[in-house]
Motif scaffolding. Structure first.
Motif, mmCIF file in Angstrom:
data_model
loop_
_atom_site.group_PDB
_atom_site.id
_atom_site.type_symbol
_atom_site.label_atom_id
_atom_site.label_comp_id
_atom_site.label_asym_id
_atom_site.label_seq_id
_atom_site.Cartn_x
_atom_site.Cartn_y
_atom_site.Cartn_z
ATOM 1 N N TYR A 140 0.867 -1.171 0.000
ATOM 2 C CA TYR A 140 0.000 0.000 0.000
ATOM 3 C C TYR A 140 0.903 1.220 0.000
ATOM 4 O O TYR A 140 1.857 1.291 0.781
ATOM 5 C CB TYR A 140 -0.883 0.027 1.247
ATOM 6 C CG TYR A 140 -2.148 -0.785 1.124
ATOM 7 C CD1 TYR A 140 -3.394 -0.170 1.163
ATOM 8 C CD2 TYR A 140 -2.117 -2.162 0.989
ATOM 9 C CE1 TYR A 140 -4.559 -0.895 1.062
ATOM 10 C CE2 TYR A 140 -3.277 -2.905 0.890
ATOM 11 C CZ TYR A 140 -4.490 -2.274 0.921
ATOM 12 O OH TYR A 140 -5.648 -2.988 0.828
ATOM 13 N N PHE A 180 1.017 5.209 0.682
ATOM 14 C CA PHE A 180 0.325 6.329 1.303
ATOM 15 C C PHE A 180 0.941 7.622 0.792
ATOM 16 O O PHE A 180 2.164 7.739 0.706
ATOM 17 C CB PHE A 180 0.436 6.244 2.828
ATOM 18 C CG PHE A 180 -0.376 5.122 3.411
ATOM 19 C CD1 PHE A 180 -1.659 5.349 3.877
ATOM 20 C CD2 PHE A 180 0.148 3.841 3.484
ATOM 21 C CE1 PHE A 180 -2.414 4.315 4.406
ATOM 22 C CE2 PHE A 180 -0.598 2.797 4.020
ATOM 23 C CZ PHE A 180 -1.881 3.031 4.479
ATOM 24 N N SER A 234 0.497 12.155 0.612
ATOM 25 C CA SER A 234 -0.084 13.421 1.029
ATOM 26 C C SER A 234 0.801 14.526 0.467
ATOM 27 O O SER A 234 2.016 14.354 0.361
ATOM 28 C CB SER A 234 -0.128 13.525 2.553
ATOM 29 O OG SER A 234 -0.478 14.835 2.953
ATOM 30 N N ASP A 285 5.873 10.387 0.630
ATOM 31 C CA ASP A 285 5.156 9.128 0.449
ATOM 32 C C ASP A 285 5.866 8.024 1.237
ATOM 33 O O ASP A 285 7.057 8.111 1.511
ATOM 34 C CB ASP A 285 5.147 8.701 -1.020
ATOM 35 C CG ASP A 285 4.469 9.702 -1.929
ATOM 36 O OD1 ASP A 285 3.874 10.679 -1.424
ATOM 37 O OD2 ASP A 285 4.550 9.511 -3.151
ATOM 38 N N ALA A 316 -0.825 -2.338 6.582
ATOM 39 C CA ALA A 316 -1.697 -1.263 6.112
ATOM 40 C C ALA A 316 -3.150 -1.565 6.449
ATOM 41 O O ALA A 316 -3.885 -0.681 6.920
ATOM 42 C CB ALA A 316 -1.528 -1.061 4.606
ATOM 43 N N LEU A 365 2.362 6.548 9.386
ATOM 44 C CA LEU A 365 1.018 7.056 9.099
ATOM 45 C C LEU A 365 0.640 8.160 10.077
ATOM 46 O O LEU A 365 0.075 9.187 9.678
ATOM 47 C CB LEU A 365 -0.019 5.934 9.136
ATOM 48 C CG LEU A 365 -1.455 6.341 8.825
ATOM 49 C CD1 LEU A 365 -1.571 7.010 7.459
ATOM 50 C CD2 LEU A 365 -2.383 5.143 8.918
ATOM 51 N N VAL A 421 -5.007 12.685 2.998
ATOM 52 C CA VAL A 421 -4.099 11.543 2.892
ATOM 53 C C VAL A 421 -4.790 10.497 2.027
ATOM 54 O O VAL A 421 -5.963 10.180 2.253
ATOM 55 C CB VAL A 421 -3.778 10.950 4.289
ATOM 56 C CG1 VAL A 421 -2.981 9.650 4.168
ATOM 57 C CG2 VAL A 421 -3.021 11.962 5.137
ATOM 58 N N TRP A 472 -4.343 6.621 -0.262
ATOM 59 C CA TRP A 472 -3.549 5.401 -0.425
ATOM 60 C C TRP A 472 -3.999 4.674 -1.665
ATOM 61 O O TRP A 472 -5.102 4.868 -2.157
ATOM 62 C CB TRP A 472 -3.638 4.496 0.811
ATOM 63 C CG TRP A 472 -4.963 3.813 0.985
ATOM 64 C CD1 TRP A 472 -5.372 2.632 0.418
ATOM 65 C CD2 TRP A 472 -6.063 4.276 1.757
ATOM 66 N NE1 TRP A 472 -6.648 2.335 0.800
ATOM 67 C CE2 TRP A 472 -7.096 3.320 1.631
ATOM 68 C CE3 TRP A 472 -6.286 5.393 2.554
ATOM 69 C CZ2 TRP A 472 -8.315 3.466 2.267
ATOM 70 C CZ3 TRP A 472 -7.512 5.524 3.188
ATOM 71 C CH2 TRP A 472 -8.506 4.574 3.039
#
Length: 107
Positions: free
Chosen positions: A3, A5, A7, A12, A20, A89, A103, A105
């Motif tokens: 996964y 993630f 933002s 990342d 996840a 996270l 955020v 994913w």
């Protein structure tokens, strides 16, 4: 499967699917191939992770409420707890809240 993630407020990072899924479950999100934690949802997500971390810290053993694999007594010394798994996270969520960025994913 991994996964990823993302933002706009933070670098990342990637995470193994099993970890996840665990974190997404904690924050109340489905472990879909793609998803979002909106700025409005971030405070609740942070609170949920922090609550899970407090439960883990109060446990006298290294096992956490959301353990994803069994550990024998010998393995407890090397157990990677929720605190370590949640750190990226949680950091991303805090940075994203401060900068008012969502955020996301994907797999």
């Amino acid at each position: 499967m991994l996964y990823k993630f993302q933002s706009r407020a933070s670098p990342d990072f990637v995470m193994l699917e099993v970890h996840a899924r665990q974190l997404l479950d904690i924050v109340g999100k489905p472990a879909a191939p793609q998803g979002i934690v909106t700025v409005e949802q971030i405070p609740a997500a942070i609170a949920a992770i922090e609550s899970a971390l407090k439960r883990e810290a109060s446990n006298p053993h290294n096992h956490d409420d959301h353990v994803v694999e069994g550990h024998g007594n010998d393995a407890e010394k090397q157990h990677v707890g929720l605190h370590q798994r949640a750190a990226p996270l949680l950091h991303m969520l805090r940075d994203s809240l401060a900068e008012e960025k969502d955020v996301t994913w994907s797999t």
